[in-house]
Design a protein around this motif. Structure first.
Motif, PDB file in Angstrom:
ATOM      1  N   PRO A  42       0.795  -1.226   0.000  1.00  0.00           N
ATOM      2  CA  PRO A  42       0.000   0.000   0.000  1.00  0.00           C
ATOM      3  C   PRO A  42       0.831   1.281   0.000  1.00  0.00           C
ATOM      4  O   PRO A  42       0.314   2.348  -0.329  1.00  0.00           O
ATOM      5  CB  PRO A  42      -0.820  -0.116   1.296  1.00  0.00           C
ATOM      6  CG  PRO A  42      -0.017  -1.023   2.173  1.00  0.00           C
ATOM      7  CD  PRO A  42       0.634  -1.992   1.251  1.00  0.00           C
ATOM      8  N   ALA A  43       2.107   1.189   0.374  1.00  0.00           N
ATOM      9  CA  ALA A  43       2.952   2.390   0.436  1.00  0.00           C
ATOM     10  C   ALA A  43       3.770   2.584  -0.846  1.00  0.00           C
ATOM     11  O   ALA A  43       4.703   3.384  -0.869  1.00  0.00           O
ATOM     12  CB  ALA A  43       3.889   2.307   1.639  1.00  0.00           C
ATOM     13  N   ARG A  44       3.391   1.888  -1.909  1.00  0.00           N
ATOM     14  CA  ARG A  44       4.195   1.920  -3.140  1.00  0.00           C
ATOM     15  C   ARG A  44       4.419   3.337  -3.642  1.00  0.00           C
ATOM     16  O   ARG A  44       5.559   3.744  -3.919  1.00  0.00           O
ATOM     17  CB  ARG A  44       3.513   1.087  -4.231  1.00  0.00           C
ATOM     18  CG  ARG A  44       4.245   1.103  -5.583  1.00  0.00           C
ATOM     19  CD  ARG A  44       3.521   0.217  -6.592  1.00  0.00           C
ATOM     20  NE  ARG A  44       4.243   0.144  -7.838  1.00  0.00           N
ATOM     21  CZ  ARG A  44       4.005   0.902  -8.907  1.00  0.00           C
ATOM     22  NH1 ARG A  44       3.044   1.831  -8.851  1.00  0.00           N
ATOM     23  NH2 ARG A  44       4.711   0.766 -10.012  1.00  0.00           N
ATOM     24  N   MET A  45       3.353   4.131  -3.799  1.00  0.00           N
ATOM     25  CA  MET A  45       3.523   5.461  -4.372  1.00  0.00           C
ATOM     26  C   MET A  45       4.299   6.378  -3.433  1.00  0.00           C
ATOM     27  O   MET A  45       5.101   7.208  -3.879  1.00  0.00           O
ATOM     28  CB  MET A  45       2.160   6.068  -4.709  1.00  0.00           C
ATOM     29  CG  MET A  45       1.451   5.395  -5.883  1.00  0.00           C
ATOM     30  SD  MET A  45       2.497   5.174  -7.350  1.00  0.00           S
ATOM     31  CE  MET A  45       2.945   6.872  -7.723  1.00  0.00           C
ATOM     32  N   ALA A  46       4.076   6.233  -2.141  1.00  0.00           N
ATOM     33  CA  ALA A  46       4.850   7.030  -1.191  1.00  0.00           C
ATOM     34  C   ALA A  46       6.328   6.690  -1.286  1.00  0.00           C
ATOM     35  O   ALA A  46       7.199   7.558  -1.147  1.00  0.00           O
ATOM     36  CB  ALA A  46       4.340   6.789   0.224  1.00  0.00           C
ATOM     37  N   ARG A  47       6.625   5.412  -1.530  1.00  0.00           N
ATOM     38  CA  ARG A  47       8.015   4.981  -1.682  1.00  0.00           C
ATOM     39  C   ARG A  47       8.626   5.500  -2.977  1.00  0.00           C
ATOM     40  O   ARG A  47       9.843   5.603  -3.098  1.00  0.00           O
ATOM     41  CB  ARG A  47       8.082   3.453  -1.684  1.00  0.00           C
ATOM     42  CG  ARG A  47       7.717   2.798  -0.370  1.00  0.00           C
ATOM     43  CD  ARG A  47       8.846   2.908   0.619  1.00  0.00           C
ATOM     44  NE  ARG A  47       8.676   2.001   1.739  1.00  0.00           N
ATOM     45  CZ  ARG A  47       9.570   1.830   2.699  1.00  0.00           C
ATOM     46  NH1 ARG A  47      10.692   2.523   2.679  1.00  0.00           N
ATOM     47  NH2 ARG A  47       9.362   0.977   3.673  1.00  0.00           N
ATOM     48  N   LEU A  48       7.801   5.813  -3.971  1.00  0.00           N
ATOM     49  CA  LEU A  48       8.328   6.293  -5.249  1.00  0.00           C
ATOM     50  C   LEU A  48       8.590   7.792  -5.250  1.00  0.00           C
ATOM     51  O   LEU A  48       9.526   8.254  -5.898  1.00  0.00           O
ATOM     52  CB  LEU A  48       7.362   5.937  -6.385  1.00  0.00           C
ATOM     53  CG  LEU A  48       7.332   4.467  -6.809  1.00  0.00           C
ATOM     54  CD1 LEU A  48       6.275   4.236  -7.863  1.00  0.00           C
ATOM     55  CD2 LEU A  48       8.700   4.025  -7.326  1.00  0.00           C
ATOM     56  N   VAL A  49       7.759   8.571  -4.550  1.00  0.00           N
ATOM     57  CA  VAL A  49       7.968  10.020  -4.589  1.00  0.00           C
ATOM     58  C   VAL A  49       9.152  10.441  -3.720  1.00  0.00           C
ATOM     59  O   VAL A  49       9.875  11.375  -4.063  1.00  0.00           O
ATOM     60  CB  VAL A  49       6.691  10.789  -4.176  1.00  0.00           C
ATOM     61  CG1 VAL A  49       5.604  10.621  -5.227  1.00  0.00           C
ATOM     62  CG2 VAL A  49       6.178  10.344  -2.814  1.00  0.00           C
ATOM     63  N   ALA A  50       9.364   9.772  -2.595  1.00  0.00           N
ATOM     64  CA  ALA A  50      10.442  10.175  -1.688  1.00  0.00           C
ATOM     65  C   ALA A  50      11.837   9.970  -2.266  1.00  0.00           C
ATOM     66  O   ALA A  50      12.700  10.846  -2.114  1.00  0.00           O
ATOM     67  CB  ALA A  50      10.299   9.450  -0.350  1.00  0.00           C
ATOM     68  N   PRO A  51      12.145   8.837  -2.935  1.00  0.00           N
ATOM     69  CA  PRO A  51      13.503   8.663  -3.466  1.00  0.00           C
ATOM     70  C   PRO A  51      13.919   9.719  -4.481  1.00  0.00           C
ATOM     71  O   PRO A  51      15.089  10.063  -4.581  1.00  0.00           O
ATOM     72  CB  PRO A  51      13.458   7.268  -4.110  1.00  0.00           C
ATOM     73  CG  PRO A  51      12.379   6.550  -3.385  1.00  0.00           C
ATOM     74  CD  PRO A  51      11.347   7.610  -3.079  1.00  0.00           C
ATOM     75  N   ARG A  52      12.950  10.245  -5.240  1.00  0.00           N
ATOM     76  CA  ARG A  52      13.310  11.271  -6.217  1.00  0.00           C
ATOM     77  C   ARG A  52      13.878  12.504  -5.516  1.00  0.00           C
ATOM     78  O   ARG A  52      14.916  13.044  -5.908  1.00  0.00           O
ATOM     79  CB  ARG A  52      12.102  11.653  -7.067  1.00  0.00           C
ATOM     80  CG  ARG A  52      12.444  12.704  -8.111  1.00  0.00           C
ATOM     81  CD  ARG A  52      11.231  13.183  -8.878  1.00  0.00           C
ATOM     82  NE  ARG A  52      11.591  14.218  -9.837  1.00  0.00           N
ATOM     83  CZ  ARG A  52      10.720  15.027 -10.413  1.00  0.00           C
ATOM     84  NH1 ARG A  52       9.429  14.917 -10.142  1.00  0.00           N
ATOM     85  NH2 ARG A  52      11.124  15.952 -11.272  1.00  0.00           N
TER      86      ARG A  52
END
Length: 400
Positions: free
Chosen positions: A249-259
């Motif tokens: 469920p945290a997939r999108m949150a995990r994608l925006v932070a690394p950028r």
């Protein structure tokens, strides 16, 4: 009674911007609330020129692909390539088509001609090789790092050969599959090959770090800095691809932070080399957390500016840009009870405001939040006003 803003607003000049801060910032970040408006970039160019002439700044860093930006840097520093080539291949997100960006690159190259290396201007992209449709293959960064090390260290120290690296990377089209942005099953980020590549990338970066003295002596500090960029980009991309394959469920949150972490890491490395003007969207450079709604979910993460502020304190400074109108986008005169509405009462086309002084002028009055009909424009958040350092206000953005 109208507020007296004469003490908190000033014409946009480098000296007026620098007076907002207790000391000259090492990274001076200028945000923009919307992309694609050349007038904002023209103002950025003017400010950078003044910072170069009056304050000793030598580098500008833009929200563009850090690997592609090396082509632009080579051009402005040495004349390698042509202006047309670097505008086509040296920018991401379509920013190479901007007339203002083209003028910036042209001016920097002209400025550097006949100047010694120590006085030349430098260009950097500080975004990862990421687009809204997905992420690049890690091939370019990984192979460049491996090539740099293979030419200078004992082959026995390398964790793999170039051929093994190539086989693990496979086809670039698998990494850049657009469907992976919305479908984790389409991503190769958690295959056995990708897992091994993450370990190899970590070992290559560790080798680069542990051999730093001899590598700088054998090449140059400039080449070593570039190799570090390759390492950061390779590990950042592999991490991003890993989370693209996540089904939690945290997939999108995990994608925006690394950028934003990649952005911050690139800018921290850039700060080691001298003062720089940084330009990107306000949301990336603000010192508060970023947020956005995606797919019915509110995502929150630490922006690059928040990370930089934590690391650098007052050596990092941020000036947010706010707008009056963008009539060609349906954004008309701001309501008078908003911060933009107050600043719009001033006759100047653009000016810089001391945000703390502006907040003090409001006193206990709480300005309203502006609502924009144009999704591509993010109005100023009045809740952040007291914590802001400076505001560049642009009264009207013309079409084209």
């Amino acid at each position: 009674m109208p507020m007296d803003l004469s003490d908190v607003t000033h014409p946009l000049r480098a000296a007026a911007v620098l007076r907002l801060f207790p000391a000259r910032p090492h990274l001076l970040a200028l945000g923009e609330p919307t992309h694609g408006e050349d007038m904002l970039l023209d103002l950025r160019n003017r400010l950078f020129g003044q910072l170069v002439e009056e304050a000793g700044y030598r580098t500008i860093a833009l929200e563009s692909d850090c690997m592609a930006g090396l082509l632009v840097d080579d051009y402005v520093a040495t004349g390698a390539g042509s202006l047309d080539e670097v505008m086509e291949h040296g920018f991401s997100h379509g920013f190479g088509s901007s007339a203002a960006n083209r003028e910036l690159v042209r001016w920097m190259r002209a400025h550097n001609e006949e100047r010694p290396a120590a006085e030349r201007l430098r260009f950097a992209g500080f975004d990862g090789p990421l687009e809204i449709t997905g992420a690049a293959s890690p091939r370019a960064a990984l192979t460049a790092l491996h090539t740099y090390l293979a030419a200078r260290v004992d082959p026995a120290l390398l964790p793999c050969t170039a051929g093994a690296l190539d086989r693990l990377l496979g086809e670039d089209s698998a990494w850049t599959e657009p469907a992976a942005m919305s479908d984790p099953a389409a991503s190769v980020g958690r295959t056995p090959q990708a897992t091994e590549l993450r370990l190899l990338a970590d070992d290559l970066v560790a080798l680069l770090d542990t051999r730093t003295p001899e590598l700088i002596a054998a090449t140059s500090r400039e080449d070593w800095h570039r190799a570090r960029l390759y390492g950061r980009t390779a590990t950042g991309l592999l991490r991003y691809h890993f989370w693209m394959a996540d089904t939690g469920p945290a997939r999108m949150a995990r994608l925006v932070a690394p950028r934003d972490r990649m952005m911050a890491d690139n800018l921290l490395a850039l700060a080691e080399r001298g003062p720089a003007l940084v330009h990107a969207h306000n949301a990336h450079l603000q010192r508060e957390p970023s947020s956005m709604r995606m797919g019915g979910e509110r995502l929150r993460w630490w922006s690059a500016g928040a990370l930089l502020n934590a690391h650098m304190a007052e050596r990092y400074a941020f000036v947010t840009t706010a707008l009056g109108t963008i009539r060609h986008r349906g954004v008309d005169t701001p309501p008078p009870d908003t911060v933009e509405g107050l600043l719009y009462t001033l006759p100047h086309a653009h000016h810089v405001a001391d945000a703390a002084g502006l907040a003090a002028a409001y006193g206990d009055t709480r300005p309203a939040a502006r609502v924009s009909p144009y999704i591509g424009y993010a109005p100023l958040d009045p809740a952040h006003l007291a914590a802001q350092q400076g505001i560049l206000f642009v009264r009207d953005l013309p079409a084209g």
